[in-house]
Design an enzyme around this catalytic site. Structure first.
Site, PDB file in Angstrom:
ATOM      1  N   PHE A  24       2.264  41.783  75.850  1.00 46.37           N
ATOM      2  CA  PHE A  24       1.334  42.542  76.700  1.00 46.37           C
ATOM      3  C   PHE A  24       0.115  41.714  77.106  1.00 46.37           C
ATOM      4  O   PHE A  24      -0.516  41.947  78.118  1.00 46.37           O
ATOM      5  CB  PHE A  24       0.838  43.780  75.959  1.00 46.37           C
ATOM      6  CG  PHE A  24       0.170  43.438  74.638  1.00 46.37           C
ATOM      7  CD1 PHE A  24      -1.161  43.065  74.584  1.00 46.37           C
ATOM      8  CD2 PHE A  24       0.900  43.437  73.456  1.00 46.37           C
ATOM      9  CE1 PHE A  24      -1.771  42.708  73.373  1.00 46.37           C
ATOM     10  CE2 PHE A  24       0.309  43.096  72.239  1.00 46.37           C
ATOM     11  CZ  PHE A  24      -1.025  42.726  72.190  1.00 46.37           C
ATOM     12  N   VAL A  27      -5.355  40.523  72.021  1.00 48.13           N
ATOM     13  CA  VAL A  27      -6.431  41.346  71.452  1.00 48.13           C
ATOM     14  C   VAL A  27      -7.500  40.377  70.940  1.00 48.13           C
ATOM     15  O   VAL A  27      -7.161  39.428  70.206  1.00 48.13           O
ATOM     16  CB  VAL A  27      -5.922  42.227  70.291  1.00 48.13           C
ATOM     17  CG1 VAL A  27      -7.072  43.018  69.672  1.00 48.13           C
ATOM     18  CG2 VAL A  27      -4.848  43.195  70.776  1.00 48.13           C
ATOM     19  N   LYS A  42      -8.531  44.771  74.092  1.00 47.13           N
ATOM     20  CA  LYS A  42      -7.089  44.569  74.312  1.00 47.13           C
ATOM     21  C   LYS A  42      -6.933  44.217  75.787  1.00 47.13           C
ATOM     22  O   LYS A  42      -7.123  45.058  76.662  1.00 47.13           O
ATOM     23  CB  LYS A  42      -6.309  45.838  73.955  1.00 47.13           C
ATOM     24  CG  LYS A  42      -4.794  45.668  73.945  1.00 47.13           C
ATOM     25  CD  LYS A  42      -4.104  46.929  73.420  1.00 47.13           C
ATOM     26  CE  LYS A  42      -2.589  46.825  73.443  1.00 47.13           C
ATOM     27  NZ  LYS A  42      -1.932  48.086  72.971  1.00 47.13           N
ATOM     28  N   ASP A 139       6.332  53.431  67.538  1.00 46.84           N
ATOM     29  CA  ASP A 139       6.328  52.030  67.075  1.00 46.84           C
ATOM     30  C   ASP A 139       5.599  51.906  65.745  1.00 46.84           C
ATOM     31  O   ASP A 139       4.846  50.958  65.502  1.00 46.84           O
ATOM     32  CB  ASP A 139       5.663  51.125  68.126  1.00 46.84           C
ATOM     33  CG  ASP A 139       5.998  49.646  67.914  1.00 46.84           C
ATOM     34  OD1 ASP A 139       5.241  48.781  68.424  1.00 46.84           O
ATOM     35  OD2 ASP A 139       6.996  49.345  67.206  1.00 46.84           O
ATOM     36  N   LYS A 141       4.991  50.845  62.279  1.00 47.08           N
ATOM     37  CA  LYS A 141       5.460  49.751  61.423  1.00 47.08           C
ATOM     38  C   LYS A 141       4.228  49.195  60.723  1.00 47.08           C
ATOM     39  O   LYS A 141       3.097  49.468  61.143  1.00 47.08           O
ATOM     40  CB  LYS A 141       6.152  48.671  62.258  1.00 47.08           C
ATOM     41  CG  LYS A 141       5.330  48.103  63.402  1.00 47.08           C
ATOM     42  CD  LYS A 141       6.146  47.150  64.243  1.00 47.08           C
ATOM     43  CE  LYS A 141       5.339  46.614  65.410  1.00 47.08           C
ATOM     44  NZ  LYS A 141       6.129  45.690  66.259  1.00 47.08           N
ATOM     45  N   ASN A 144       1.154  47.994  62.537  1.00 49.24           N
ATOM     46  CA  ASN A 144       0.351  48.952  63.321  1.00 49.24           C
ATOM     47  C   ASN A 144      -0.360  49.973  62.446  1.00 49.24           C
ATOM     48  O   ASN A 144      -0.833  50.998  62.927  1.00 49.24           O
ATOM     49  CB  ASN A 144       1.238  49.664  64.351  1.00 49.24           C
ATOM     50  CG  ASN A 144       1.643  48.731  65.486  1.00 49.24           C
ATOM     51  OD1 ASN A 144       0.968  47.722  65.734  1.00 49.24           O
ATOM     52  ND2 ASN A 144       2.745  49.032  66.130  1.00 49.24           N
ATOM     53  N   ASP A 161      -2.249  50.583  68.289  1.00 46.34           N
ATOM     54  CA  ASP A 161      -1.221  50.173  69.244  1.00 46.34           C
ATOM     55  C   ASP A 161      -0.310  51.311  69.704  1.00 46.34           C
ATOM     56  O   ASP A 161       0.799  51.493  69.219  1.00 46.34           O
ATOM     57  CB  ASP A 161      -0.370  49.030  68.681  1.00 46.34           C
ATOM     58  CG  ASP A 161       0.221  48.223  69.839  1.00 46.34           C
ATOM     59  OD1 ASP A 161       0.614  47.071  69.635  1.00 46.34           O
ATOM     60  OD2 ASP A 161       0.276  48.786  70.960  1.00 46.34           O
ATOM     61  N   THR A 180      10.925  48.369  66.832  1.00 42.95           N
ATOM     62  CA  THR A 180      11.261  47.213  65.987  1.00 42.95           C
ATOM     63  C   THR A 180      12.445  47.571  65.102  1.00 42.95           C
ATOM     64  O   THR A 180      12.355  48.572  64.361  1.00 42.95           O
ATOM     65  CB  THR A 180      10.029  46.841  65.120  1.00 42.95           C
ATOM     66  OG1 THR A 180       8.906  46.677  65.993  1.00 42.95           O
ATOM     67  CG2 THR A 180      10.265  45.584  64.337  1.00 42.95           C
TER      68      THR A 180
END
Ligand SMILES: Cc1ccc2c(c1)c1c3c(c(C)cc1n2CCCN)C(=O)NC3=O
Length: 278
Positions: A24, A27, A42, A139, A141, A144, A161, A180
């Site tokens: 993306f 950060v 970000k 997402d 994980k 994050n 995120d 992921t």
């Protein structure tokens, strides 16, 4: 179309170190010139044309902003401001200084179940709040899940995120194969309609790792990992779970359920006897 501040972000914020980067963009730590306050910037590259493959669709960034504005919670990172220049959108986000949860765990000898429960309670409170507003992270994980101050006796969890997050209202159907491999639910792999229960599967995987240091489905390749998930191929190997309570294993088993409708919700999880003993 959402309109973001056209000001040059560097007029208001001094650029600091890069904290992370991905497909993306980047950060970075940024210092607000007027107050000296530190934030996380970000920096998102925006596609110059529809057919370009470089950068993000502006609509995706608008979605992330809309979602962050909708889920203000003590355990979710706060969005302060949004700037836009030629081909870049900059989100000014709460700086979470304690680093990633799993780096914190890796530094400790071992994690007591009581410590894991305190972290999970905060994560589940954030999910109960988000899911109550039909927002799904998609997402979840270890990378994050961050800590506000790891030196505190009770570190505060912050979910970050929301780039893959979606607001899924009743009756709407959403399918995606993003995420992921280690943490994604079977229905994601099968490209079936998705809802908040996909986040709860990820919490089952994260809890398994918190208590053992092992990832339940991970294999040599992503293909083998995905095959393990679809086959529900996981176990509580005594070498790693000999001291784990049966209540903790029951909590994980009620999240790693193939049928999304049979999986515990965030509300159910907060009332599970391992999390909230009678
Ligand atoms: C101190 C520190 C170090 C790395 C950071 C962050 C903070 C960070 C932050 C954020 C994001 C999206 C990524 C971040 N990263 C990149 C890695 C995240 N897993 C964010 O939204 N606030 C942060 O502090």
């Amino acid at each position: 179309m959402a309109v973001f501040k056209p000001d040059n972000v560097e007029d208001l914020y001094e650029m600091g170190e890069v904290l992370g980067s991905g497909h993306f963009g980047q950060v970075r730590k940024v210092r607000e010139r007027s107050t000296g306050t530190l934030w996380a910037g970000k920096f998102l590259k925006i596609r110059k044309s529809q057919c370009s493959l470089l950068g993000l669709e502006r609509s995706n960034v608008e979605r992330e902003v809309m979602i962050l504005e909708a889920v203000q919670h003590p355990n979710i990172v706060t969005l302060k401001d949004v700037f836009e220049s030629r081909a870049e959108v900059v989100l000014i986000l709460e700086l979470v200084c304690g680093g990633e949860l799993f780096d914190f765990i890796a530094e400790k000898e071992n994690l007591l179940e009581s410590e894991a429960i305190e972290f999970l309670k905060q994560i589940l409170e954030a999910l109960r709040f988000m899911h109550g507003k039909n927002v799904v992270h998609f997402d979840l994980k270890p990378e994050n899940i961050m800590l506000s101050d790891k030196s505190s006796p009770q570190p505060i969890i912050k979910l970050i995120d929301f780039g893959l997050a979606r607001r899924i209202c009743q009756g709407e159907e959403f399918r995606s194969t993003s995420g992921t491999p280690q943490y994604i639910a079977p229905e994601v792999i099968n490209c079936e309609p998705l809802n908040a229960s996909a986040d709860m599967w990820s919490i089952g995987v994260i809890t398994y790792i918190l208590l053992s240091g092992l990832s339940p489905f991970q294999d040599e390749t992503d293909e083998e990992t995905l095959a393990n998930i679809l086959a529900m191929k996981f176990e509580f190997n005594d070498r790693y779970f000999s001291t784990t309570s049966s209540m903790a294993k029951d909590f994980i088993q009620k999240l790693l359920v193939k049928d999304p409708s049979e999986r515990m919700t965030a509300e159910d999880s907060l009332h599970h006897p391992w999390i909230k003993p009678l």
